[in-house]
Design an enzyme around this catalytic site. Structure first.
Site, PDB file in Angstrom:
ATOM      1  N   PHE A  89      27.086  16.018 -14.521  1.00  0.00           N
ATOM      2  CA  PHE A  89      26.060  16.907 -15.067  1.00  0.00           C
ATOM      3  C   PHE A  89      26.743  18.194 -15.507  1.00  0.00           C
ATOM      4  O   PHE A  89      27.451  18.827 -14.712  1.00  0.00           O
ATOM      5  CB  PHE A  89      25.047  17.188 -13.956  1.00  0.00           C
ATOM      6  CG  PHE A  89      24.010  18.236 -14.258  1.00  0.00           C
ATOM      7  CD1 PHE A  89      22.869  17.918 -14.993  1.00  0.00           C
ATOM      8  CD2 PHE A  89      24.139  19.518 -13.753  1.00  0.00           C
ATOM      9  CE1 PHE A  89      21.887  18.879 -15.225  1.00  0.00           C
ATOM     10  CE2 PHE A  89      23.164  20.488 -13.987  1.00  0.00           C
ATOM     11  CZ  PHE A  89      22.033  20.160 -14.717  1.00  0.00           C
TER      12      PHE A  89
ATOM     13  N   LEU B 178      26.064  21.754 -16.992  1.00  0.00           N
ATOM     14  CA  LEU B 178      25.235  22.893 -17.385  1.00  0.00           C
ATOM     15  C   LEU B 178      26.074  24.180 -17.410  1.00  0.00           C
ATOM     16  O   LEU B 178      26.096  24.911 -18.390  1.00  0.00           O
ATOM     17  CB  LEU B 178      24.069  23.041 -16.383  1.00  0.00           C
ATOM     18  CG  LEU B 178      23.198  24.282 -16.517  1.00  0.00           C
ATOM     19  CD1 LEU B 178      22.416  24.284 -17.829  1.00  0.00           C
ATOM     20  CD2 LEU B 178      22.195  24.382 -15.351  1.00  0.00           C
ATOM     21  N   THR B 179      26.821  24.431 -16.316  1.00  0.00           N
ATOM     22  CA  THR B 179      27.478  25.733 -16.119  1.00  0.00           C
ATOM     23  C   THR B 179      28.571  26.012 -17.158  1.00  0.00           C
ATOM     24  O   THR B 179      29.369  25.137 -17.491  1.00  0.00           O
ATOM     25  CB  THR B 179      28.092  25.784 -14.708  1.00  0.00           C
ATOM     26  OG1 THR B 179      27.076  25.462 -13.765  1.00  0.00           O
ATOM     27  CG2 THR B 179      28.649  27.156 -14.391  1.00  0.00           C
TER      28      THR B 179
ATOM     29  N   SER C  69      24.661  31.617 -12.801  1.00  0.00           N
ATOM     30  CA  SER C  69      23.286  31.818 -12.321  1.00  0.00           C
ATOM     31  C   SER C  69      22.337  32.019 -13.508  1.00  0.00           C
ATOM     32  O   SER C  69      21.198  31.560 -13.490  1.00  0.00           O
ATOM     33  CB  SER C  69      23.233  33.040 -11.409  1.00  0.00           C
ATOM     34  OG  SER C  69      24.056  32.829 -10.287  1.00  0.00           O
TER      35      SER C  69
ATOM     36  N   HIS D 248      33.955  24.544  19.909  1.00  0.00           N
ATOM     37  CA  HIS D 248      35.238  23.835  20.040  1.00  0.00           C
ATOM     38  C   HIS D 248      36.401  24.783  20.351  1.00  0.00           C
ATOM     39  O   HIS D 248      37.485  24.320  20.711  1.00  0.00           O
ATOM     40  CB  HIS D 248      35.552  23.032  18.773  1.00  0.00           C
ATOM     41  CG  HIS D 248      34.805  21.724  18.708  1.00  0.00           C
ATOM     42  ND1 HIS D 248      33.483  21.632  18.364  1.00  0.00           N
ATOM     43  CD2 HIS D 248      35.208  20.455  18.988  1.00  0.00           C
ATOM     44  CE1 HIS D 248      33.093  20.372  18.408  1.00  0.00           C
ATOM     45  NE2 HIS D 248      34.124  19.632  18.787  1.00  0.00           N
ATOM     46  N   GLY D 249      36.199  26.079  20.180  1.00  0.00           N
ATOM     47  CA  GLY D 249      37.297  27.015  20.444  1.00  0.00           C
ATOM     48  C   GLY D 249      38.454  26.763  19.479  1.00  0.00           C
ATOM     49  O   GLY D 249      38.240  26.429  18.305  1.00  0.00           O
TER      50      GLY D 249
ATOM     51  N   GLU E  72      24.776  23.977  -7.364  1.00  0.00           N
ATOM     52  CA  GLU E  72      23.376  23.586  -7.621  1.00  0.00           C
ATOM     53  C   GLU E  72      22.441  24.796  -7.455  1.00  0.00           C
ATOM     54  O   GLU E  72      21.300  24.667  -7.019  1.00  0.00           O
ATOM     55  CB  GLU E  72      22.962  22.375  -6.777  1.00  0.00           C
ATOM     56  CG  GLU E  72      23.844  21.164  -7.086  1.00  0.00           C
ATOM     57  CD  GLU E  72      23.242  19.803  -6.788  1.00  0.00           C
ATOM     58  OE1 GLU E  72      22.023  19.720  -6.607  1.00  0.00           O
ATOM     59  OE2 GLU E  72      24.013  18.834  -6.752  1.00  0.00           O
ATOM     60  N   GLY E  73      22.969  25.985  -7.784  1.00  0.00           N
ATOM     61  CA  GLY E  73      22.208  27.233  -7.688  1.00  0.00           C
ATOM     62  C   GLY E  73      22.490  27.943  -6.378  1.00  0.00           C
ATOM     63  O   GLY E  73      22.346  27.354  -5.309  1.00  0.00           O
TER      64      GLY E  73
ATOM     65  N   GLU F 210      20.992  33.060  -3.452  1.00  0.00           N
ATOM     66  CA  GLU F 210      20.221  34.177  -4.023  1.00  0.00           C
ATOM     67  C   GLU F 210      19.274  33.661  -5.112  1.00  0.00           C
ATOM     68  O   GLU F 210      18.115  34.087  -5.200  1.00  0.00           O
ATOM     69  CB  GLU F 210      21.171  35.239  -4.613  1.00  0.00           C
ATOM     70  CG  GLU F 210      22.022  35.994  -3.599  1.00  0.00           C
ATOM     71  CD  GLU F 210      23.226  35.192  -3.083  1.00  0.00           C
ATOM     72  OE1 GLU F 210      23.542  34.132  -3.665  1.00  0.00           O
ATOM     73  OE2 GLU F 210      23.854  35.632  -2.100  1.00  0.00           O
TER      74      GLU F 210
HETATM   75  C1  LIG Z   1      32.892  23.008  -6.506  1.00  0.00           C
HETATM   76  C2  LIG Z   1      31.872  23.313  -7.552  1.00  0.00           C
HETATM   77  C3  LIG Z   1      31.189  22.270  -8.166  1.00  0.00           C
HETATM   78  C4  LIG Z   1      30.258  22.519  -9.168  1.00  0.00           C
HETATM   79  N1  LIG Z   1      29.671  21.466  -9.821  1.00  0.00           N
HETATM   80  C5  LIG Z   1      28.917  21.717 -10.934  1.00  0.00           C
HETATM   81  C6  LIG Z   1      28.444  20.632 -11.757  1.00  0.00           C
HETATM   82  O1  LIG Z   1      28.683  19.459 -11.469  1.00  0.00           O
HETATM   83  N2  LIG Z   1      27.729  20.939 -12.871  1.00  0.00           N
HETATM   84  C7  LIG Z   1      27.422  22.226 -13.230  1.00  0.00           C
HETATM   85  O2  LIG Z   1      26.794  22.421 -14.258  1.00  0.00           O
HETATM   86  N3  LIG Z   1      27.859  23.267 -12.465  1.00  0.00           N
HETATM   87  C8  LIG Z   1      28.606  23.049 -11.349  1.00  0.00           C
HETATM   88  N4  LIG Z   1      29.062  24.097 -10.585  1.00  0.00           N
HETATM   89  C9  LIG Z   1      28.720  25.459 -10.959  1.00  0.00           C
HETATM   90  C10 LIG Z   1      27.775  26.147  -9.959  1.00  0.00           C
HETATM   91  O3  LIG Z   1      26.490  25.617 -10.043  1.00  0.00           O
HETATM   92  C11 LIG Z   1      27.852  27.658 -10.238  1.00  0.00           C
HETATM   93  O4  LIG Z   1      29.128  28.092  -9.797  1.00  0.00           O
HETATM   94  C12 LIG Z   1      26.739  28.435  -9.571  1.00  0.00           C
HETATM   95  O5  LIG Z   1      25.497  28.144 -10.175  1.00  0.00           O
HETATM   96  C13 LIG Z   1      26.983  29.952  -9.598  1.00  0.00           C
HETATM   97  O6  LIG Z   1      27.341  30.393 -10.873  1.00  0.00           O
HETATM   98  P1  LIG Z   1      28.637  31.348 -11.026  1.00  0.00           P
HETATM   99  O7  LIG Z   1      29.758  30.679 -10.346  1.00  0.00           O
HETATM  100  O8  LIG Z   1      28.801  31.671 -12.447  1.00  0.00           O
HETATM  101  O9  LIG Z   1      28.269  32.637 -10.182  1.00  0.00           O
HETATM  102  P2  LIG Z   1      27.515  33.957 -10.732  1.00  0.00           P
HETATM  103  O10 LIG Z   1      26.296  33.547 -11.478  1.00  0.00           O
HETATM  104  O11 LIG Z   1      28.498  34.830 -11.423  1.00  0.00           O
HETATM  105  O12 LIG Z   1      27.042  34.640  -9.382  1.00  0.00           O
HETATM  106  C14 LIG Z   1      27.895  35.495  -8.602  1.00  0.00           C
HETATM  107  C15 LIG Z   1      27.029  36.100  -7.494  1.00  0.00           C
HETATM  108  O13 LIG Z   1      25.986  36.918  -8.061  1.00  0.00           O
HETATM  109  C16 LIG Z   1      24.728  36.468  -7.587  1.00  0.00           C
HETATM  110  N5  LIG Z   1      23.725  36.631  -8.648  1.00  0.00           N
HETATM  111  C17 LIG Z   1      23.858  36.373  -9.975  1.00  0.00           C
HETATM  112  N6  LIG Z   1      22.708  36.600 -10.603  1.00  0.00           N
HETATM  113  C18 LIG Z   1      21.819  37.005  -9.664  1.00  0.00           C
HETATM  114  C19 LIG Z   1      20.453  37.376  -9.691  1.00  0.00           C
HETATM  115  N7  LIG Z   1      19.731  37.364 -10.827  1.00  0.00           N
HETATM  116  N8  LIG Z   1      19.856  37.731  -8.531  1.00  0.00           N
HETATM  117  C20 LIG Z   1      20.555  37.737  -7.372  1.00  0.00           C
HETATM  118  N9  LIG Z   1      21.847  37.390  -7.280  1.00  0.00           N
HETATM  119  C21 LIG Z   1      22.470  37.021  -8.413  1.00  0.00           C
HETATM  120  C22 LIG Z   1      24.940  35.004  -7.229  1.00  0.00           C
HETATM  121  O14 LIG Z   1      23.946  34.527  -6.336  1.00  0.00           O
HETATM  122  C23 LIG Z   1      26.316  35.048  -6.638  1.00  0.00           C
HETATM  123  O15 LIG Z   1      26.238  35.477  -5.304  1.00  0.00           O
HETATM  124  C24 LIG Z   1      29.972  23.868  -9.547  1.00  0.00           C
HETATM  125  C25 LIG Z   1      30.646  24.915  -8.907  1.00  0.00           C
HETATM  126  C26 LIG Z   1      31.596  24.658  -7.949  1.00  0.00           C
HETATM  127  C27 LIG Z   1      32.332  25.807  -7.333  1.00  0.00           C
END
Ligand SMILES: Cc1cc2nc3c(=O)[nH]c(=O)nc-3n(C[C@H](O)[C@H](O)[C@H](O)COP(=O)(O)OP(=O)(O)OC[C@H]3O[C@@H](n4cnc5c(N)ncnc54)[C@H](O)[C@@H]3O)c2cc1C
Length: 382
Positions: free
Chosen positions: A123, A125-126, A132, A338-339, A363-364, A367
């Site tokens: 999938f 999306l990112t 986010s 488990h220490g 998956e989001g 926050e």
């Molecule tokens: C191992 C791994 C596997 C993944 N697999 C997939 C996949 O298969 N497909 C896919 O599409 N994506 C995938 N992702 C992406 C993942 O869903 C995103 O990393 C995640 O949604 C966060 O986006 P970001 O990393 O850009 O963080 P950011 O959006 O930059 O967020 C950074 C911080 O700011 C906070 N923040 C941002 N906006 C707000 C807001 N409006 N209110 C409050 N807090 C906020 C966030 O909660 C977080 O704490 C994967 C990521 C990882 C690390």
């Protein structure tokens, strides 16, 4: 609400428990160190039907519904989370789009090989600009005759290196914001698609994340999922299903951690008696059990709602949030009980502790789940 499992699902659960105990757990250290799932484990998982967990029987899958899928995920969560994530991403966000939004032709083409694990799903999306803020996509899809040309990139995509088919979100009409996003089924061999390098990660070894690049990537027009402009709504539905499934996998990991912690608390002697005799250790264990039971109730309630085709945007966000918070709390207590041995990589506790961390992000993030819950509350109450 009826969470009773059929005899078939109970039998499948038992077979998976035995398979994990005898085949997967003994190779967990190898998976961790080589960052690969052994071919033998992948093949055995395919033979057991684990790649068809989301797919209806008429397309070659198990047809066990969401409650059934969560029951199986719970078993899978008890073992190496990297292995569980490969299957979870394929049977969750990697295939649910085609199952739920695909037309008959798309289902007949893709689902039977996906159910057998001959085609692996992912999938996408990112993007660098859209984490986010998932509607801030820069990847575009422009219709040219009987094709769409995709340009842009995605990152962190689970299963990207082994996937044959991606559910990809791209912008078809930049003037319409979220309503200008569409979703597509993109095969790895379509011209103009390339996969980047494997990322090095804190945990989830064996499950690979990588970038995907689209350079005039040619996608047949018939590979659009639903209508133009429906892509963001599709993504939300796919993610809601994925979030409930992730909670079930986390539940299985928590169960395993409680089981190991109980055993350790009874066998580890300090001050002449098992550490279980210390009330604070009993309270840690009681807190773990309480969290786990709350998560179990919510997980199966949401799974049941999915099976009833009820709207679960708020509930899926809640259970995803609860599942990842509970998993992190339980893993932390398991390390404490488990220490020193809980911190040593030769034993599985520290691996679960590292693997728990990602569940608050992918998956989001936690926050964002709270934002979704609050937005739904506003609709309900104001
Ligand atoms: C191992 C791994 C596997 C993944 N697999 C997939 C996949 O298969 N497909 C896919 O599409 N994506 C995938 N992702 C992406 C993942 O869903 C995103 O990393 C995640 O949604 C966060 O986006 P970001 O990393 O850009 O963080 P950011 O959006 O930059 O967020 C950074 C911080 O700011 C906070 N923040 C941002 N906006 C707000 C807001 N409006 N209110 C409050 N807090 C906020 C966030 O909660 C977080 O704490 C994967 C990521 C990882 C690390």
């Amino acid at each position: 609400m009826d969470f009773q499992l059929s005899e078939d699902i109970k039998f499948l659960k038992q077979s998976i428990r035995e398979f994990i105990d005898s085949e997967v757990d003994p190779l967990a250290m190898e998976i961790e160190e080589k960052d690969e799932i052994p071919e033998k484990i992948m093949n055995m998982s395919k033979e057991m039907g684990l790649f068809g967990l989301s797919i209806p029987e008429e397309y070659g899958g198990t047809g066990i519904g969401m409650v059934g899928k969560c029951a199986i995920y719970e078993e899978l969560g008890r073992t190496h989370n990297g292995y569980t994530t490969v299957i979870g991403a394929h049977t969750g966000i990697g295939s649910v789009g085609i199952v739920e939004m695909g037309n008959e032709e798309q289902k007949r083409k893709y689902l039977p090989p996906m159910a057998k694990g001959e085609m692996i799903g992912a999938f996408a999306l990112t993007e660098p600009s859209a984490g986010s803020h998932a509607t801030n996509l820069k990847t575009t899809a422009v219709r040219k005759g009987d094709k769409y040309l995709l340009n842009g990139s995605k990152h962190y995509i689970t299963n990207a290196l082994i996937a044959d088919v991606f559910t990809v979100m791209a912008v078809t009409d930049p003037s319409k914001g979220a309503k200008g996003i569409s979703s597509f089924i993109v095969e790895k061999d379509f011209s103009g698609l390339t996969i980047g390098k494997k990322e090095k990660k804190m945990g989830l070894h064996g499950s690979h994340s990588a970038e995907i690049f689209f350079e005039d990537c040619e996608v047949p027009a018939e590979n659009i999922l639903g209508q133009e402009g429906q892509g963001y709504v599709n993504a939300l539905k796919i993610l809601a299903n994925g979030r409930a499934g992730l909670a079930a996998r986390n539940l299985g990991s928590c169960d395993k951690l409680l089981e190991m912690s109980m055993e350790h608390a009874h066998t580890r002697i300090q001050f002449g008696k098992p550490i279980f005799e210390q009330q604070i250790i009993q309270h840690y264990l009681a807190d773990m059990a309480l969290d786990i039971e709350a998560l179990r109730s919510m997980t199966y309630r949401v799974a049941w709602m999915v099976d009833q085709k009820m709207k679960v945007i708020k509930e899926a966000a809640m259970v995803k949030l609860l599942g990842s918070e509970v998993y992190n709390r339980v893993a932390d207590k398991a390390v404490q009980i488990h220490g020193g041995i809980g911190y040593i990589a030769e034993f599985p506790i520290e691996r679960f502790y590292r693997d728990a961390r990602i569940t608050k992000i992918y998956e989001g993030t936690s926050e964002i789940q709270k934002n979704i819950i609050a937005a739904q509350l506003k609709l309900e109450y104001l």
